[in-house]
Scaffold this motif. Structure first.
Motif, PDB file in Angstrom:
ATOM      1  N   SER A   8       0.848  -1.184   0.000  1.00 55.43           N
ATOM      2  CA  SER A   8       0.000   0.000   0.000  1.00 55.43           C
ATOM      3  C   SER A   8       0.885   1.237   0.000  1.00 55.43           C
ATOM      4  O   SER A   8       2.058   1.157  -0.318  1.00 55.43           O
ATOM      5  N   GLY A   9       0.303   2.373   0.347  1.00 53.48           N
ATOM      6  CA  GLY A   9       1.094   3.590   0.438  1.00 53.48           C
ATOM      7  C   GLY A   9       0.584   4.686  -0.454  1.00 53.48           C
ATOM      8  O   GLY A   9      -0.596   4.752  -0.778  1.00 53.48           O
ATOM      9  N   ASP A  87      -7.370  -0.345   3.028  1.00 56.73           N
ATOM     10  CA  ASP A  87      -7.302   0.941   2.329  1.00 56.73           C
ATOM     11  C   ASP A  87      -8.707   1.456   2.016  1.00 56.73           C
ATOM     12  O   ASP A  87      -9.009   2.637   2.227  1.00 56.73           O
ATOM     13  N   LEU A 116       4.639  -0.156   2.681  1.00 55.31           N
ATOM     14  CA  LEU A 116       4.112   1.105   2.177  1.00 55.31           C
ATOM     15  C   LEU A 116       5.137   1.794   1.282  1.00 55.31           C
ATOM     16  O   LEU A 116       6.316   1.891   1.640  1.00 55.31           O
ATOM     17  N   TYR A 141      -1.722   8.792   2.139  1.00 50.92           N
ATOM     18  CA  TYR A 141      -0.569   8.062   2.679  1.00 50.92           C
ATOM     19  C   TYR A 141      -0.449   8.297   4.188  1.00 50.92           C
ATOM     20  O   TYR A 141      -0.234   7.343   4.949  1.00 50.92           O
ATOM     21  N   SER A 145      -0.614   5.394   6.942  1.00 53.83           N
ATOM     22  CA  SER A 145       0.548   5.205   7.818  1.00 53.83           C
ATOM     23  C   SER A 145       0.128   5.110   9.278  1.00 53.83           C
ATOM     24  O   SER A 145       0.817   4.478  10.087  1.00 53.83           O
ATOM     25  N   VAL A 155       4.470  -2.032   9.925  1.00 54.15           N
ATOM     26  CA  VAL A 155       4.615  -1.287   8.678  1.00 54.15           C
ATOM     27  C   VAL A 155       6.091  -1.168   8.301  1.00 54.15           C
ATOM     28  O   VAL A 155       6.927  -0.829   9.134  1.00 54.15           O
TER      29      VAL A 155
END
Length: 177
Positions: A8-9, A87, A116, A141, A145, A155
């Motif tokens: 993700s990220g 997400d 991420l 983001y 986070s 993470v």
């Protein structure tokens, strides 16, 4: 599920390129729900688009992510997800205030290691499916986070380096876990 790994990220941070490298190395990859939805909606003239009806878009992304998880259960080995249920739930909760993330602390789990991609302005590009600007991508983001650790995930922020090194790092972390 330990075999299900989330990448993700930040939008435009190199997720898709990394996932393509992992696919090239023989791993199963699940494409990003958001991009698939945008393509479908644009092709059929629908409105479940992040710039038209963002809550409807997030709800569709949650539904698609759950279906993706079910379909991936039959795949052997590691399965890498380009984004996923967390997400989508984080987006819906941000947009509507609905407590969509609370249930995900116990159900629909992924591998505890989440990767991420950080904001990377030098490679960020908007396109037909990604119409938001870099500032919006960075805000998302920042939310992710915070969300992943709050749900008990470890993470790992991926370095801004070549895709081969990023893939090596992901696989190394998973192998040592």
């Amino acid at each position: 599920m330990d075999r299900f790994v989330v990448i993700s990220g930040c939008s435009g941070g190199g997720k898709s390129t990394l996932l393509e490298e992992l696919r090239r190395r023989g791993h199963q990859v699940v494409e990003e729900p958001g991009r698939r939805i945008v393509i479908e909606e644009l092709d059929r003239g629908g409105s479940a688009l992040p710039w038209v009806d963002a809550p409807a878009f997030a709800r569709r992304a949650m539904e698609m992510s759950i279906a993706d998880r079910s379909a991936a259960a039959a795949a052997p080995g590691l399965v890498f997800f380009d984004r996923g249920l967390i997400d989508a739930a984080a987006a819906l909760q941000h947009l509507t205030g609905e407590a969509t993330l609370a249930a995900l602390k116990q159900s629909h789990r992924y591998n505890r290691n989440v990767f991420l991609t950080p904001p990377w302005p030098e490679i960020y590009v908007a396109d037909r499916e990604r119409r938001h600007d870099l500032a919006a991508a960075i805000a998302e983001y920042d939310r992710l986070s915070a969300v992943y650790p709050s749900l008990g995930y470890q993470v790992h922020i991926l370095p801004k380096t070549c895709v081969e090194k990023r893939a090596d790092l992901v696989l190394s972390v998973l192998k040592s876990a």
